[in-house]
Design an enzyme around this catalytic site. Structure first.
Site, PDB file in Angstrom:
ATOM      1  N   ASP A 249     -27.567 -50.966  -6.265  1.00  0.00           N
ATOM      2  CA  ASP A 249     -27.093 -49.968  -5.311  1.00  0.00           C
ATOM      3  C   ASP A 249     -27.238 -48.594  -5.956  1.00  0.00           C
ATOM      4  O   ASP A 249     -26.819 -48.390  -7.108  1.00  0.00           O
ATOM      5  CB  ASP A 249     -25.630 -50.255  -4.958  1.00  0.00           C
ATOM      6  CG  ASP A 249     -25.086 -49.320  -3.908  1.00  0.00           C
ATOM      7  OD1 ASP A 249     -25.060 -49.717  -2.729  1.00  0.00           O
ATOM      8  OD2 ASP A 249     -24.678 -48.184  -4.257  1.00  0.00           O
ATOM      9  N   ASN A 257     -26.333 -37.759   0.570  1.00  0.00           N
ATOM     10  CA  ASN A 257     -26.620 -37.578   1.997  1.00  0.00           C
ATOM     11  C   ASN A 257     -25.742 -36.496   2.607  1.00  0.00           C
ATOM     12  O   ASN A 257     -26.206 -35.681   3.418  1.00  0.00           O
ATOM     13  CB  ASN A 257     -26.407 -38.898   2.748  1.00  0.00           C
ATOM     14  CG  ASN A 257     -27.678 -39.717   2.858  1.00  0.00           C
ATOM     15  OD1 ASN A 257     -28.776 -39.185   2.757  1.00  0.00           O
ATOM     16  ND2 ASN A 257     -27.537 -41.013   3.049  1.00  0.00           N
ATOM     17  N   HIS A 262     -29.819 -36.055   5.267  1.00  0.00           N
ATOM     18  CA  HIS A 262     -30.462 -37.370   5.312  1.00  0.00           C
ATOM     19  C   HIS A 262     -31.948 -37.305   4.966  1.00  0.00           C
ATOM     20  O   HIS A 262     -32.522 -38.300   4.529  1.00  0.00           O
ATOM     21  CB  HIS A 262     -30.274 -37.997   6.696  1.00  0.00           C
ATOM     22  CG  HIS A 262     -28.858 -38.433   6.954  1.00  0.00           C
ATOM     23  ND1 HIS A 262     -28.345 -39.614   6.469  1.00  0.00           N
ATOM     24  CD2 HIS A 262     -27.842 -37.836   7.633  1.00  0.00           C
ATOM     25  CE1 HIS A 262     -27.081 -39.749   6.838  1.00  0.00           C
ATOM     26  NE2 HIS A 262     -26.761 -38.680   7.559  1.00  0.00           N
ATOM     27  N   ASP A 266     -33.626 -39.882   2.496  1.00  0.00           N
ATOM     28  CA  ASP A 266     -34.792 -40.717   2.822  1.00  0.00           C
ATOM     29  C   ASP A 266     -35.884 -40.564   1.775  1.00  0.00           C
ATOM     30  O   ASP A 266     -36.563 -41.541   1.416  1.00  0.00           O
ATOM     31  CB  ASP A 266     -35.338 -40.339   4.195  1.00  0.00           C
ATOM     32  CG  ASP A 266     -34.413 -40.774   5.330  1.00  0.00           C
ATOM     33  OD1 ASP A 266     -33.485 -41.565   5.061  1.00  0.00           O
ATOM     34  OD2 ASP A 266     -34.622 -40.316   6.473  1.00  0.00           O
ATOM     35  N   GLU A 292     -28.489 -48.098   0.953  1.00  0.00           N
ATOM     36  CA  GLU A 292     -29.026 -47.754  -0.367  1.00  0.00           C
ATOM     37  C   GLU A 292     -29.077 -48.960  -1.297  1.00  0.00           C
ATOM     38  O   GLU A 292     -29.232 -48.811  -2.503  1.00  0.00           O
ATOM     39  CB  GLU A 292     -28.189 -46.638  -1.004  1.00  0.00           C
ATOM     40  CG  GLU A 292     -26.769 -47.029  -1.386  1.00  0.00           C
ATOM     41  CD  GLU A 292     -25.766 -46.859  -0.255  1.00  0.00           C
ATOM     42  OE1 GLU A 292     -24.567 -46.693  -0.546  1.00  0.00           O
ATOM     43  OE2 GLU A 292     -26.184 -46.883   0.923  1.00  0.00           O
TER      44      GLU A 292
END
Length: 377
Positions: A249, A257, A262, A266, A292
């Site tokens: 993770d 974020n 975002h 990404d 994630e």
């Protein structure tokens, strides 16, 4: 997927260029032989031989020009194919249809000419039309060229019938064209079936790709990873081949974020998807579990070897540099398959180990059972 399709397209184009270059060289040799036969056949008129000599020179020059352009890559294959279709059609209608009908006075000579090369040249043109264009347009062009060529022959045959000249060879010429028409119809039907089969195959591959691929990163998604995991479990139960599972993770991804947006998040996910496979084996399976979280399946791997491999991946994540993004790190949980494990059981253990890694400092690789008891205490 798009990159693989582009690679296949380029490879196919190179193959087509090579095939056409070879065909061009063979075409020149065939024309030279035809001209030699034209020169030694003294019973033909000088005008007939002169017309064909000029045609052979022009046709051979065109073949040489095509080979040269293909070698220099100065013309696209699609444009070349359309040019070839036009030239071959004119060649077939003119020098394999109208001119022989004018200069060859007997059905026997026309029969020999048709059997020798006329009908085969005509079929090559029809096949080329079906190949170049979509099936409907290609079929219309092929049928149109065939009907025009057959019409020239029928006019000549009708004239011979009216004169009562050599009816047997006239019937043979018509029979040859009718058989060629049947073959052309069969080829068109096969092309229709092939086009439908290819369309279904492409649609199936696209649907499979959509169903098993993460849209953002292009990695295997959870459904694909579950299938691969169950396949590894079945192999382990059958052959005793152990394997390991790692869940990791990305650290502080939610804050990233929230702070950077975002779009940056990404970009981080895509960078991780590109970096991690460079530090895994070809037999390993890597995919996005969701959000994630990522999963790595390591076939035929001992747990301590898996720990070393994930440590290598952990350090590789530190090398990712992106604008507006901090140093990327992740927390790893590793476990190995135990006899009788279900996919849920082994994933649960990997998730527990990953949770320990996150709650005891992050940016580390934790084996299941290594710190779990201490963490519970």
């Amino acid at each position: 997927m798009v990159h693989r399709i582009e690679q296949e397209r380029r490879r196919f184009e190179q193959q087509r260029r090579l095939i056409y270059r070879i065909a061009g060289v063979l075409g020149v040799l065939a024309i030279l032989y035809a001209q030699y036969s034209n020169l030694i056949d003294t019973h033909l008129s000088y005008l007939y031989r002169a017309v064909y000599a000029i045609n052979h020179i022009v046709f051979a020059s065109l073949c040489v020009l095509i080979v040269w352009y293909l070698a220099r890559q100065r013309i696209s294959v699609e444009r070349l194919e359309r040019l070839m279709l036009v030239v071959f059609t004119l060649q077939s209608l003119g020098f394999n249809g109208i001119i022989p009908a004018v200069f060859l006075p007997t059905p026997a000579e026309m029969f020999i000419d048709a059997v020798g090369d006329d009908i085969w040249f005509l079929l090559i043109i029809c096949i080329l039309a079906i190949h170049i264009y979509d099936i409907r347009r290609g079929a219309l062009i092929a049928i149109g060229v065939f009907v025009a060529s057959f019409a020239v022959v029928l006019v000549q045959v009708v004239r011979w019938n009216m004169l009562g000249v050599d009816m047997a060879n006239s019937e043979r010429v018509v029979s040859i064209y009718l058989m060629a028409g049947a073959l052309l119809g069969f080829l068109i039907i096969l092309s229709v079936y092939r086009a439908q089969a290819e369309r279904l195959r492409v649609e199936y591959e696209l649907m499979t790709n959509i169903a098993y691929t993460d849209a953002l990163t292009g990695l295997a998604n959870r459904r694909r990873l579950y299938e691969e995991l169950n396949r590894l479990i079945a192999s382990a139960d059958r052959h005793g081949q152990g394997f390991c599972v790692c869940l990791f993770d990305l650290d502080y991804f939610k804050q990233l974020n929230d702070q950077q947006g975002h779009l940056v998040g990404d970009q981080v996910l895509c960078a991780v998807a590109k970096t991690v496979p460079q530090h895994l084996r070809a037999v390993d399976h890597f995919g996005r579990w969701g959000g994630e979280e990522f999963v790595v399946l390591l076939p035929q791997t001992h747990v301590h070897d898996a720990q070393i491999a994930m440590e290598r991946v952990r350090l590789a994540l530190h090398t990712i540099t992106l604008p507006n993004a901090p140093v990327i790190s992740a927390s790893f949980g590793v476990t190995e398959y135990l006899p009788g494990d279900s996919s849920e059981a082994i994933l649960h253990r990997a998730d527990q180990a990953m949770y320990v890694a996150k709650t005891s400092g992050r940016d580390q690789v934790v084996l299941h059972g290594e710190r779990l008891e201490a963490w519970r205490v």
